[in-house]
Design a protein around this motif. Structure first.
Motif, PDB file in Angstrom:
ATOM      1  N   THR A  74      32.039  38.450  35.245  1.00  0.00           N
ATOM      2  CA  THR A  74      30.889  38.558  34.343  1.00  0.00           C
ATOM      3  C   THR A  74      30.207  37.211  34.159  1.00  0.00           C
ATOM      4  OG1 THR A  74      31.978  40.344  33.136  1.00  0.00           O
ATOM      5  CG2 THR A  74      30.147  39.239  32.026  1.00  0.00           C
ATOM      6  N   GLY A  75      28.876  37.248  34.231  1.00  0.00           N
ATOM      7  CA  GLY A  75      28.066  36.056  34.002  1.00  0.00           C
ATOM      8  C   GLY A  75      26.937  36.346  33.033  1.00  0.00           C
ATOM      9  N   THR A  76      26.055  35.387  32.862  1.00  0.00           N
ATOM     10  CA  THR A  76      24.977  35.521  31.882  1.00  0.00           C
ATOM     11  C   THR A  76      23.921  36.540  32.296  1.00  0.00           C
ATOM     12  OG1 THR A  76      23.917  33.614  32.937  1.00  0.00           O
ATOM     13  CG2 THR A  76      25.254  33.191  30.975  1.00  0.00           C
ATOM     14  N   LYS A  77      23.875  36.918  33.574  1.00  0.00           N
ATOM     15  CA  LYS A  77      22.888  37.885  34.045  1.00  0.00           C
ATOM     16  C   LYS A  77      23.480  39.258  34.337  1.00  0.00           C
ATOM     17  CE  LYS A  77      19.780  34.539  36.310  1.00  0.00           C
ATOM     18  NZ  LYS A  77      19.165  34.164  37.618  1.00  0.00           N
ATOM     19  N   GLY A  78      24.807  39.371  34.340  1.00  0.00           N
ATOM     20  CA  GLY A  78      25.398  40.669  34.645  1.00  0.00           C
ATOM     21  C   GLY A  78      26.830  40.557  35.125  1.00  0.00           C
ATOM     22  N   THR A  79      27.317  41.663  35.700  1.00  0.00           N
ATOM     23  CA  THR A  79      28.726  41.788  36.052  1.00  0.00           C
ATOM     24  C   THR A  79      28.877  42.355  37.461  1.00  0.00           C
ATOM     25  OG1 THR A  79      29.413  42.110  33.758  1.00  0.00           O
ATOM     26  CG2 THR A  79      30.883  42.996  35.453  1.00  0.00           C
ATOM     27  N   ALA A  80      29.910  41.868  38.161  1.00  0.00           N
ATOM     28  CA  ALA A  80      30.296  42.434  39.452  1.00  0.00           C
ATOM     29  C   ALA A  80      31.655  43.097  39.297  1.00  0.00           C
ATOM     30  CB  ALA A  80      30.365  41.340  40.524  1.00  0.00           C
ATOM     31  N   ARG A  81      31.857  44.228  39.974  1.00  0.00           N
ATOM     32  CA  ARG A  81      33.132  44.939  39.954  1.00  0.00           C
ATOM     33  C   ARG A  81      33.579  45.192  41.386  1.00  0.00           C
ATOM     34  NH1 ARG A  81      34.850  48.340  35.854  1.00  0.00           N
ATOM     35  NH2 ARG A  81      36.704  48.495  37.212  1.00  0.00           N
ATOM     36  N   TRP A  82      34.882  44.987  41.611  1.00  0.00           N
ATOM     37  CA  TRP A  82      35.481  45.379  42.884  1.00  0.00           C
ATOM     38  C   TRP A  82      36.811  46.041  42.571  1.00  0.00           C
ATOM     39  CZ3 TRP A  82      38.859  42.143  46.576  1.00  0.00           C
ATOM     40  CH2 TRP A  82      39.133  42.895  47.733  1.00  0.00           C
ATOM     41  N   ASP A  83      36.974  47.280  43.005  1.00  0.00           N
ATOM     42  CA  ASP A  83      38.203  48.004  42.704  1.00  0.00           C
ATOM     43  C   ASP A  83      39.335  47.663  43.662  1.00  0.00           C
ATOM     44  OD1 ASP A  83      37.413  49.271  45.022  1.00  0.00           O
ATOM     45  OD2 ASP A  83      37.353  51.292  44.175  1.00  0.00           O
ATOM     46  N   GLY A  84      39.085  46.742  44.570  1.00  0.00           N
ATOM     47  CA  GLY A  84      40.106  46.351  45.528  1.00  0.00           C
ATOM     48  C   GLY A  84      40.123  47.212  46.775  1.00  0.00           C
ATOM     49  N   PHE A  85      39.338  48.282  46.750  1.00  0.00           N
ATOM     50  CA  PHE A  85      39.232  49.165  47.909  1.00  0.00           C
ATOM     51  C   PHE A  85      37.844  48.980  48.528  1.00  0.00           C
ATOM     52  CE2 PHE A  85      42.454  51.170  45.152  1.00  0.00           C
ATOM     53  CZ  PHE A  85      43.506  51.271  46.053  1.00  0.00           C
ATOM     54  N   ASP A  86      36.970  49.941  48.346  1.00  0.00           N
ATOM     55  CA  ASP A  86      35.647  49.839  48.971  1.00  0.00           C
ATOM     56  C   ASP A  86      34.506  49.969  47.965  1.00  0.00           C
ATOM     57  OD1 ASP A  86      35.933  52.479  48.353  1.00  0.00           O
ATOM     58  OD2 ASP A  86      35.752  53.225  50.408  1.00  0.00           O
ATOM     59  N   HIS A  87      34.820  49.861  46.678  1.00  0.00           N
ATOM     60  CA  HIS A  87      33.795  50.018  45.641  1.00  0.00           C
ATOM     61  C   HIS A  87      33.432  48.631  45.110  1.00  0.00           C
ATOM     62  CE1 HIS A  87      31.439  52.386  42.893  1.00  0.00           C
ATOM     63  NE2 HIS A  87      32.010  51.857  41.831  1.00  0.00           N
ATOM     64  N   LEU A  88      32.321  48.083  45.591  1.00  0.00           N
ATOM     65  CA  LEU A  88      31.904  46.710  45.261  1.00  0.00           C
ATOM     66  C   LEU A  88      30.459  46.748  44.777  1.00  0.00           C
ATOM     67  CD1 LEU A  88      32.653  43.684  45.341  1.00  0.00           C
ATOM     68  CD2 LEU A  88      31.912  43.642  47.716  1.00  0.00           C
ATOM     69  N   ILE A  89      30.262  46.540  43.464  1.00  0.00           N
ATOM     70  CA  ILE A  89      28.936  46.710  42.880  1.00  0.00           C
ATOM     71  C   ILE A  89      28.618  45.591  41.889  1.00  0.00           C
ATOM     72  CG2 ILE A  89      28.991  49.233  43.098  1.00  0.00           C
ATOM     73  CD1 ILE A  89      29.588  49.330  40.052  1.00  0.00           C
ATOM     74  N   THR A  90      27.332  45.476  41.586  1.00  0.00           N
ATOM     75  CA  THR A  90      26.884  44.631  40.481  1.00  0.00           C
ATOM     76  C   THR A  90      26.047  45.476  39.535  1.00  0.00           C
ATOM     77  OG1 THR A  90      24.841  43.948  41.620  1.00  0.00           O
ATOM     78  CG2 THR A  90      26.791  42.539  41.887  1.00  0.00           C
ATOM     79  N   GLU A  91      26.023  45.066  38.282  1.00  0.00           N
ATOM     80  CA  GLU A  91      25.081  45.626  37.317  1.00  0.00           C
ATOM     81  C   GLU A  91      24.486  44.445  36.568  1.00  0.00           C
ATOM     82  OE1 GLU A  91      24.649  48.931  33.736  1.00  0.00           O
ATOM     83  OE2 GLU A  91      26.546  48.739  34.840  1.00  0.00           O
ATOM     84  N   THR A  92      23.196  44.224  36.758  1.00  0.00           N
ATOM     85  CA  THR A  92      22.538  43.042  36.205  1.00  0.00           C
ATOM     86  C   THR A  92      21.350  43.439  35.350  1.00  0.00           C
ATOM     87  OG1 THR A  92      21.217  42.842  38.238  1.00  0.00           O
ATOM     88  CG2 THR A  92      23.248  41.549  38.103  1.00  0.00           C
ATOM     89  N   ILE A  93      21.017  42.596  34.383  1.00  0.00           N
ATOM     90  CA  ILE A  93      19.894  42.886  33.494  1.00  0.00           C
ATOM     91  C   ILE A  93      18.577  42.740  34.263  1.00  0.00           C
ATOM     92  CG2 ILE A  93      21.104  42.303  31.373  1.00  0.00           C
ATOM     93  CD1 ILE A  93      19.866  39.563  31.433  1.00  0.00           C
TER      94      ILE A  93
END
Length: 338
Positions: free
Chosen positions: A246-265
């Motif tokens: 998590t940073g000041t503009k948003g968050t990145a998630r990786w489930d350790g498999f193949d789900h790698l996403i960001t959600e940013t403002i």
């Protein structure tokens, strides 16, 4: 082209991964096998159809074969002796993690590399995952803004048998170093301090502490937390863990498999209670090999270009400090400065 004459020290199952790699490399050849169990070494030679001499003593092997590179795939307890012997005999070393079973031994090894002008590169294969490389790229390109929090959960229940179940700190020493090293790589920052609670849960089949919770303060001001267990049955994570950054503009998630996403403002100037965000899939930017092959590519390239590898011991010592700092913190029950 530089020719690499390699001795493999340690003939367990892990040696196969390293031997597979050498078979694909034109300028590298195995010139000897070393193992205290000569029958194990002979079995490995037969299995791999290697017509090479077999030794129980590394120094003798180096002298007789004129090797210039040693692969150390022995158990952690043997790493200091193997690496020191190889360096003193004039060989470079590529070895499995961890560098040693104590920080003092690891620091001593780095000094020996300086005295002998030889290099020691450490296998941190989990840096060489496309998702890890891509997460670093996202952060470097300011997609998340100023990163202040890195969290990872790691919960598995492997029944290894063997040395891991006899270790005093199996999770932290043998596994968490991967995750600690990944956090250093992703954030491009070293740890300043750690507070760790280590324990062995009820029902554990390990003699040592198979679970730990760690809080690291990093040099860039961010905080990295690790929660993990090797004695967790059910709802297991990936071997890569479950990441949230998590940073000041948003968050990145990786489930350790193949789900790698960001959600940013979408607009930092919004005044809403919850700012509007947008989700994106992180694109893979890594075109190299992954895992052991990727790390070995870098090790060989660095050796041939006369530069330190990305996982040279002088870099990897910072991951070792996280490991042994966590152990010291758990023993003392207090924050430890690294």
């Amino acid at each position: 082209m530089t020719k690499h004459h390699i001795i493999v020290a340690g003939c367990g199952d892990m040696a196969n991964v390293w031997l597979d790699y050498v078979e694909q490399r034109e300028n590298a050849e195995i010139v000897g096998l070393v193992d205290l169990n000569i029958e194990a070494a002979q079995m490995k030679a037969d299995q791999r159809k290697l017509q090479v001499p077999i030794f129980t003593d590394l120094a003798t092997a180096i002298e007789e074969t004129k090797a210039n590179l040693v692969f150390d795939v022995t158990i952690p307890a043997a790493h200091k002796q193997i690496v020191t012997t190889a360096l003193e005999a004039g060989c470079h070393v590529f070895g499995e993690k961890p560098m040693a079973e104590s920080l003092e031994d690891a620091l001593e090894i780095t000094k020996i590399t300086e005295r002998t002008s030889k290099t020691y590169s450490v296998m941190q294969n989990r840096r060489y995952l496309k998702e890890i490389r891509s997460l670093r790229h996202v952060i470097e390109n300011n997609v998340l803004g100023n990163v202040h929090t890195l969290n990872v959960d790691f919960y598995l229940g492997p029944h290894f048998g063997g040395f891991r179940e006899q270790m005093e700190h199996p999770l932290i020493v043998d596994m968490a170093i991967h995750t600690f090293d990944q956090a250093r790589y992703i954030s491009n920052s070293n740890a300043l301090s750690v507070y760790c609670h280590e324990y062995n849960p009820s029902g554990s089949w390990y003699n040592g502490n198979a679970s730990a919770i760690c809080i690291f303060e990093m040099e860039d001001g961010s905080v990295f937390t690790f929660r993990g267990s090797w004695a967790a049955e059910g709802l297991q994570t990936s071997w890569n863990g479950d990441w949230r950054i998590t940073g000041t503009k948003g968050t990145a998630r990786w489930d350790g498999f193949d789900h790698l996403i960001t959600e940013t403002i979408t607009d930092p100037n919004q005044t809403a209670f919850f700012k509007e965000t947008e989700k994106s899939t992180i694109s893979n930017i890594w075109t190299g090999h992954q895992q052991h092959a990727g790390c070995l590519d870098e090790m060989f390239s660095a050796l041939e270009e006369n530069r330190p590898a990305e996982t040279d011991c002088h870099d990897n010592i910072h991951s070792m400090k996280m490991v042994f700092g966590a152990i010291e913190s758990a023993k003392k029950g207090e924050k430890i400065y690294l």
